[in-house]
Every structure is written in C-alpha cells, then in structure tokens.
Write a protein that holds these residues in place. Structure first.
Motif: not given
Length: 270
Positions: A163-166, A206-215
């Motif tokens: 996960v990137s810091q931002d 946990p707590g990180a944005p999930a990969f999605t079916k977007g780009f």
C-alpha cells in the motif's frame, strides 16, 4: 509532460501454444544487486507501451469518458487490464532449471528487510501482508492456468500486498516457482488476460484497500525458473490520471525480485 489516457486501442490476444514473443525491452535499472546485465521489471519504457496499448480499454467508447470501477472483488476472478510479458530470461541460464536451485524460497527471503518498504518513481510503499503457498491451485483461479501450473511443476507462489503511503495505490508482487524456464514462459502466456485462462488471486491485507475489477496494470517477467509479476492499481480501481502517474506508481513494486539475483549468485558460485 504527462501523457493523458485518451486513445482507444486493442489488447492483442496471444496464442498460448505459440512461441514466445520478443521481450518488451525493459531497461536495466541502476543500483540493483546481482551479476551481469539485468532486464528488470518496472522499466518505464515498456510500461509506457503497455499502458498505451490498453489505455482505450478502460474508457467507454473513447471521448474521454472514464469507466466507473467495479466494487471490491474480495479475491475473486480479477485480471489486469494492461499486461506485458517478457519471455527472454536474459542472463538467467544457470537458473533455468529448479534442479540447480532446489531449495524452496521463504517469505523472509522474498519479503525480507529490504522489501518491507519500497520507494521509487516518487512513490513509497509499505508491505501490508505476505504469503507463500505450496498449493499453487489454492491461490489462483482459472482451470487452464491451474492445469498448466501443475503440468509444469509449480511448487510455490509468493504474494506480497503493498500500500502506498498516501493510500492512493495498491500493489501486488508475485513470484511463481516453476520446474524450468520453458514452464515459466507458458505460464506467462496463459496469464495474459486476453486468453481468459486465469490469474493469481490478489493477496488481501487487513485494513488495506482491496484490488478490484477496475483498471490495473501488470508486468510479468521470466527470471530463470521463476515467473515474477508486478501488479499495480489505483485504490478503488479508478483510471490513473495519466500514463506518467501509472508508470511512477508501478516502479517500486519490482523490489522483492532481488531475491532472484541472490539465487543466481549462489548457483553461479557452485
């Protein structure tokens, strides 16, 4: 100057039974460890090509109208939109077969101290989760991919979630331990989303944005008997603002591939 994503183009489907295409031409990255010339994941030039080739796929009908990303897929059947494989395996002849490198890798080896925090291209990432699976089927989807993984001797798949810091970008680093380099090349062919053969499941953290079916964009490389994939997505699956943003965000995710160069040094010293 940043290059906007605005052109509509087509992803070229690859025949999984055909001979490998030529390398994507990624350039050496200075400061990396290991002997001899290296063609590493993350070179900006090839990713420009990869994203330019598929830029229009993430748009609806061109004209600058961006597709809305789908919701989180929770580890379901996600493939990258942009995918560029490199089949060459340059400089890896001594690592071409697992017979010469029989020791299984560990999570500590692949995601060691140097891979906990990654920086490059103006982005900084933190390792949110890591995993090494000895059951290759359990961390992949797609019958054809799973069949070829078994056929060509897949023994391990390492996955690291970054996960990137931002919090704007998420990344997946993937290493697949195959019997030999020919098997790696076949896996790179069937990973191509144009074949609809399957892909590696993104590792949730946990707590990180999930990969999605977007780009999302992925670059896959032949490292001897290892297939290595660097996969990046803007959090939530939105399109990147431009190619420069996507390129810069992807550069650090190649970092854990250094474990392969250490392996090459060991087999070269025998």
């Amino acid at each position: 100057m940043a290059v906007p994503i605005s052109s509509r183009t087509v992803i070229e489907a690859r025949d999984t039974d055909a001979a490998p295409a030529a390398s994507g031409g990624r350039q050496d990255r200075p400061g990396r460890k290991g002997p001899g010339p290296k063609v590493l994941i993350g070179g900006a030039a090839a990713l420009v090509v990869a994203l330019a080739v598929v830029a229009g796929v993430v748009l609806l009908g061109g004209g600058g109208e961006k597709k809305k990303p789908a919701g989180p897929a929770n580890g379901a059947q996600i493939s990258p939109v942009a995918y560029t494989p490199d089949y060459d395996g340059e400089g890896m002849a001594k690592l071409a077969r697992r017979d010469a490198d029989a020791r299984p890798f560990t999570a500590d080896e692949v995601f060691g101290a140097d891979a906990k925090a990654l920086k490059g291209g103006g982005y900084a990432y933190t390792l949110a989760a890591s995993d090494v699976a000895s059951d290759c089927k359990s961390v992949t989807w797609g019958a054809r991919l799973q069949e070829d993984l078994a056929k060509h001797g897949c023994s391990q798949i390492a996955r690291g979630s970054y996960v990137s810091q931002d919090k704007r970008y998420v990344g997946q680093f993937i290493a697949i331990n195959m019997q030999d380099q020919d098997g790696v090349r076949q896996i790179l062919r069937v990973l191509d989303p144009a074949t609809s053969s399957g892909f590696v499941l993104p590792l949730a953290a946990p707590g990180a944005p999930a990969f999605t079916k977007g780009f999302s964009a992925a670059y896959a490389k032949t490292f001897g008997h290892y297939a290595v994939v660097s996969w990046v997505q803007r959090a939530g699956g939105a399109d990147p603002a431009n190619l420069t943003e996507a390129i810069n965000a992807s550069i650090p995710i190649e970092g854990p591939a250094d474990f392969v160069w250490a392996r090459l040094q060991m087999v070269s010293g025998k």
